[in-house]
Design a protein around this motif. Structure first.
Motif: not given
Length: 274
Positions: A38-42, A45, A57, A59
């Motif tokens: 996903d693009l939303d790394v936080e 994880k 992460e 893109d």
């Protein structure tokens, strides 16, 4: 539960969205080894920690990003058995108010991004004689007004699946496309809260646009993954419409968009864009 998905290494994009979360959770329950992208790394994880999975992460508008991610999955697990191209966005706007960049962004994420995902994974999927799956939509068959970019991207991805299926069949690789109707998700929350979307589909409470549950969507996707299906329409009762969409198109348009609803939606979109 005895499942063909147990111990299968499954890489899935767009895992922090509504469907991505629900599908990943059920795949973990069936014993799959997950690579969450996903693009939303936080968020990815955090999700990976909760599901004892690999979180990356990614893109999908950048081929090198997805290529490196697939290599990391293969290094981590030693193989990749199934890839699910799930990431996607939508836009509701008539051509008169749509910016070319917004149109291109939907195409780049939904269509090009899914193609990049498949291409980046193909060498690993070929080695495992695995399965490529794309989360498309009923919009692949039924093309609503004010959604040209979304309809084009989903119809295009169906064509991609049908085309590359012929390319990889001799390699022992299968390809499937999945076509759910409307269901609750953060993406649909934006649609139903959008005045223009509400004007078109009436809040998706009844008729041909009525939403089904996310649980039904996930169950049918899981069944399709188990069977390495070529085409899955969700719910199944819409399969005839999907397979004969051209024949039913006039009926669907007449039943789904009554009176001056489309014209009113266009005028509403114009007023909101000013």
């Amino acid at each position: 539960m005895n499942s063909h998905l147990k111990n299968k290494v499954i890489a899935i994009t767009g895992t922090t969205g509504g469907l991505g979360k629900a599908l990943s959770l059920e795949l973990e329950k069936r014993g799959a080894k997950l690579a969450l992208m996903d693009l939303d790394v936080e968020q990815v994880k955090k999700q990976a920690t909760e599901l004892n999975a690999l979180g990356l992460e990614v893109d999908i508008t950048d081929y090198e990003s997805i290529k490196k991610a697939m290599a990391k999955v293969n290094d981590h697990y030693g193989q990749i058995d199934i890839v699910i191209a799930n990431a996607g966005i939508t836009q509701i706007a008539p051509m008169t108010t749509t910016d070319e960049r917004d149109f291109s962004r939907v195409i780049d994420i939904n269509l090009n991004g899914s193609w990049r995902t498949f291409k980046a994974a193909l060498s690993y999927i070929e080695e495992s004689k695995g399965y490529l799956a794309a989360i498309c939509s009923m919009a692949s068959f039924v093309h609503c007004p004010l959604q040209a970019s979304y309809a084009a991207s989903k119809a295009g991805m169906l064509a991609v699946c049908n085309s590359i299926r012929l390319e990889v069949k001799h390699l022992g690789v299968d390809v499937g496309s999945y076509h759910p109707t409307f269901f609750p998700s953060p993406l649909m929350d934006n649609v139903t809260s959008d005045p223009v979307g509400h004007k078109l589909w009436g809040g998706n409470k009844e008729g041909p646009w009525k939403m089904i549950t996310v649980e039904e969507v996930v169950d049918e996707i899981l069944n399709g993954l188990e069977d390495r299906a070529e085409l899955v329409v969700i719910p199944k009762r819409k399969t005839l419409v999907a397979k004969a969409s051209g024949f039913f198109r006039r009926y669907i348009e007449k039943r789904g968009f009554k009176g001056n609803e489309v014209q009113e939606a266009i005028e509403l979109a114009k007023s909101l864009s000013n």
